[in-house]
Design an enzyme around this catalytic site. Structure first.
Site, PDB file in Angstrom:
ATOM      1  N   GLU A  52       0.879  -1.178   0.027  1.00 26.98           N
ATOM      2  CA  GLU A  52      -0.043  -0.201  -0.088  1.00 26.98           C
ATOM      3  C   GLU A  52       0.840   1.444   0.071  1.00 26.98           C
ATOM      4  O   GLU A  52       1.842   1.355   0.930  1.00 26.98           O
ATOM      5  CB  GLU A  52      -0.821   0.108   1.314  1.00 26.98           C
ATOM      6  CG  GLU A  52      -1.874   0.874   1.336  1.00 26.98           C
ATOM      7  CD  GLU A  52      -2.851   0.661   2.416  1.00 26.98           C
ATOM      8  OE1 GLU A  52      -2.495   0.525   3.716  1.00 26.98           O
ATOM      9  OE2 GLU A  52      -4.146   0.514   2.152  1.00 26.98           O
ATOM     10  N   ARG A 127      -5.307  -4.166   0.460  1.00 26.56           N
ATOM     11  CA  ARG A 127      -6.505  -3.399   0.317  1.00 26.56           C
ATOM     12  C   ARG A 127      -6.739  -3.273  -1.226  1.00 26.56           C
ATOM     13  O   ARG A 127      -6.085  -3.576  -1.909  1.00 26.56           O
ATOM     14  CB  ARG A 127      -6.368  -2.215   0.798  1.00 26.56           C
ATOM     15  CG  ARG A 127      -6.406  -2.157   2.624  1.00 26.56           C
ATOM     16  CD  ARG A 127      -6.913  -0.552   2.909  1.00 26.56           C
ATOM     17  NE  ARG A 127      -6.846  -0.583   4.417  1.00 26.56           N
ATOM     18  CZ  ARG A 127      -7.886  -1.258   5.300  1.00 26.56           C
ATOM     19  NH1 ARG A 127      -9.008  -1.738   4.457  1.00 26.56           N
ATOM     20  NH2 ARG A 127      -7.746  -1.065   6.449  1.00 26.56           N
TER      21      ARG A 127
HETATM   22  P1  TTP Z   1      -4.403   0.817   6.578  1.00 26.14           P
HETATM   23  O1  TTP Z   1      -4.691   0.674   5.050  1.00 26.14           O
HETATM   24  O2  TTP Z   1      -5.261  -0.141   7.466  1.00 26.14           O
HETATM   25  O3  TTP Z   1      -2.966   0.017   6.665  1.00 26.14           O
HETATM   26  P2  TTP Z   1      -2.110  -0.424   7.803  1.00 26.14           P
HETATM   27  O4  TTP Z   1      -0.706   0.017   7.698  1.00 26.14           O
HETATM   28  O5  TTP Z   1      -2.719  -0.074   9.278  1.00 26.14           O
HETATM   29  O6  TTP Z   1      -2.272  -2.002   7.886  1.00 26.14           O
HETATM   30  P3  TTP Z   1      -1.712  -3.262   8.542  1.00 26.14           P
HETATM   31  O7  TTP Z   1      -1.159  -2.612  10.022  1.00 26.14           O
HETATM   32  O8  TTP Z   1      -2.572  -4.269   8.616  1.00 26.14           O
HETATM   33  O9  TTP Z   1      -0.786  -3.851   7.747  1.00 26.14           O
HETATM   34  O10 TTP Z   1      -4.073   2.273   6.847  1.00 26.14           O
HETATM   35  C1  TTP Z   1      -3.006   2.949   6.780  1.00 26.14           C
HETATM   36  C2  TTP Z   1      -3.606   4.228   7.259  1.00 26.14           C
HETATM   37  O11 TTP Z   1      -4.244   5.099   6.405  1.00 26.14           O
HETATM   38  C3  TTP Z   1      -4.372   4.373   8.569  1.00 26.14           C
HETATM   39  O12 TTP Z   1      -3.991   5.075   9.475  1.00 26.14           O
HETATM   40  C4  TTP Z   1      -5.890   4.535   8.013  1.00 26.14           C
HETATM   41  C5  TTP Z   1      -5.549   5.227   6.989  1.00 26.14           C
HETATM   42  N1  TTP Z   1      -6.425   5.194   5.809  1.00 26.14           N
HETATM   43  C6  TTP Z   1      -7.612   5.937   5.657  1.00 26.14           C
HETATM   44  O13 TTP Z   1      -7.773   6.886   6.616  1.00 26.14           O
HETATM   45  N2  TTP Z   1      -8.544   6.047   4.586  1.00 26.14           N
HETATM   46  C7  TTP Z   1      -8.226   5.208   3.516  1.00 26.14           C
HETATM   47  O14 TTP Z   1      -9.022   4.938   2.609  1.00 26.14           O
HETATM   48  C8  TTP Z   1      -7.013   4.196   3.765  1.00 26.14           C
HETATM   49  C9  TTP Z   1      -6.618   2.878   2.643  1.00 26.14           C
HETATM   50  C10 TTP Z   1      -6.074   4.178   5.004  1.00 26.14           C
END
Ligand code: TTP
Length: 260
Positions: A52, A127
């Site tokens: 991501e 995602r």
């Molecule tokens: P996540 O896509 O949930 O990634 P993560 O790094 O938390 O995943 P994991 O620990 O499971 O590997 O979200 C990354 C950050 O971006 C988090 O603070 C939420 C934010 N976010 C939004 O606010 N809106 C969005 O559409 C997305 C995709 C993320």
């Protein structure tokens, strides 16, 4: 279909339009999507992770790369931080940018190694453009941080993007890492991403509900026919799969053999 049968299927369709299968990992903030993605990648050379683009959301430079070279003092913005500090002002902008950067990343062709593989390559997405809309943007709209006009505009361009590019990032399956919001909160605190300092449990509870409605209860109003029928494999991500080899083994076995 299960992932192994998807693989069989892809042998016969290797020369068809898309030479790879695509699977998306979904789940709450900090549930462990990237840890799990790395685990899949290490389990088989035929699985390739598209990470991501979070760092792009943390460092936006208001210039193209060419202009940046000639002007090293361009301003850098942290849109992720701006969104958490003032969600009413920045959620729409953030959701626009996160979806656009994700699509740009996922549209990149798979590496040659994967295309030349004799086996059955799978691209793993952290995602998808669907969770952008049906989890985060929808949640922000329901919280009142994206207003009705912004939501209309968002959905309009999102639908256009899916119509135009959806076939290039089409998913075979979704892996849902499902954990309690409390567990995600623990992991979020452990990881200590500075922008997320102010995230409260009720925000994670809201996002958990959105995942449940979309992937378990199937009550989210989805606008894309193909998406409605995608198989979902649910994994209990309350297990400590980062440190527990047995949990890791179980996850891999399920992904490879269990019907999704
Ligand atoms: P996540 O896509 O949930 O990634 P993560 O790094 O938390 O995943 P994991 O620990 O499971 O590997 O979200 C990354 C950050 O971006 C988090 O603070 C939420 C934010 N976010 C939004 O606010 N809106 C969005 O559409 C997305 C995709 C993320």
């Amino acid at each position: 279909p299960n992932v192994s049968s998807l693989r069989k299927h892809s042998i016969s369709s290797k020369d068809a339009a898309s030479p790879v299968r695509r699977v998306s990992i979904e789940g709450n903030i900090a549930v462990g999507k990237s840890t799990f993605a790395k685990l899949l990648q290490s389990a088989s050379p035929d699985w390739e992770v598209m990470t991501e683009p979070v760092s792009e959301w943390q460092n936006i430079e208001g210039k193209t790369s060419k202009e940046r070279d000639s002007s090293p003092h361009a301003t850098v913005s942290n849109l992720l931080q701006m969104m958490y500090q003032d969600p009413q002002r920045w959620s729409y902008t953030f959701q626009t940018y996160s979806c656009m950067t994700r699509l740009r990343t996922q549209l990149q062709p798979p590496p040659a190694r994967l295309l030349n593989s004799k086996a059955l390559p799978v691209q793993v997405y952290e995602r998808s453009i669907y969770s952008d809309r049906y989890i985060f943007a929808l949640n922000m709209f329901e919280l009142g941080c994206i207003n009705a006009t912004e939501w209309m505009v968002y959905q309009d361009w999102h639908s256009l993007l899916v119509e135009q590019f959806g076939h290039q990032v089409e998913l075979e399956g979704i892996i849902y890492l499902r954990a309690s919001p409390q567990k995600c909160m623990e992991r979020l605190k452990l990881r200590g991403r500075p922008e997320e300092k102010g995230v409260q449990l009720d925000y994670l509870e809201g996002l958990h509900e959105q995942h449940e409605k979309w992937l378990v209860e199937k009550s989210t109003e989805i606008h894309f026919k193909k998406l409605k029928n995608i198989p979902v494999l649910q994994l209990d991500a309350n297990m400590e799969f980062k440190s527990d080899p047995e949990a890791r083994e179980e996850f891999i076995t399920k992904v490879t053999f269990i019907r999704i």
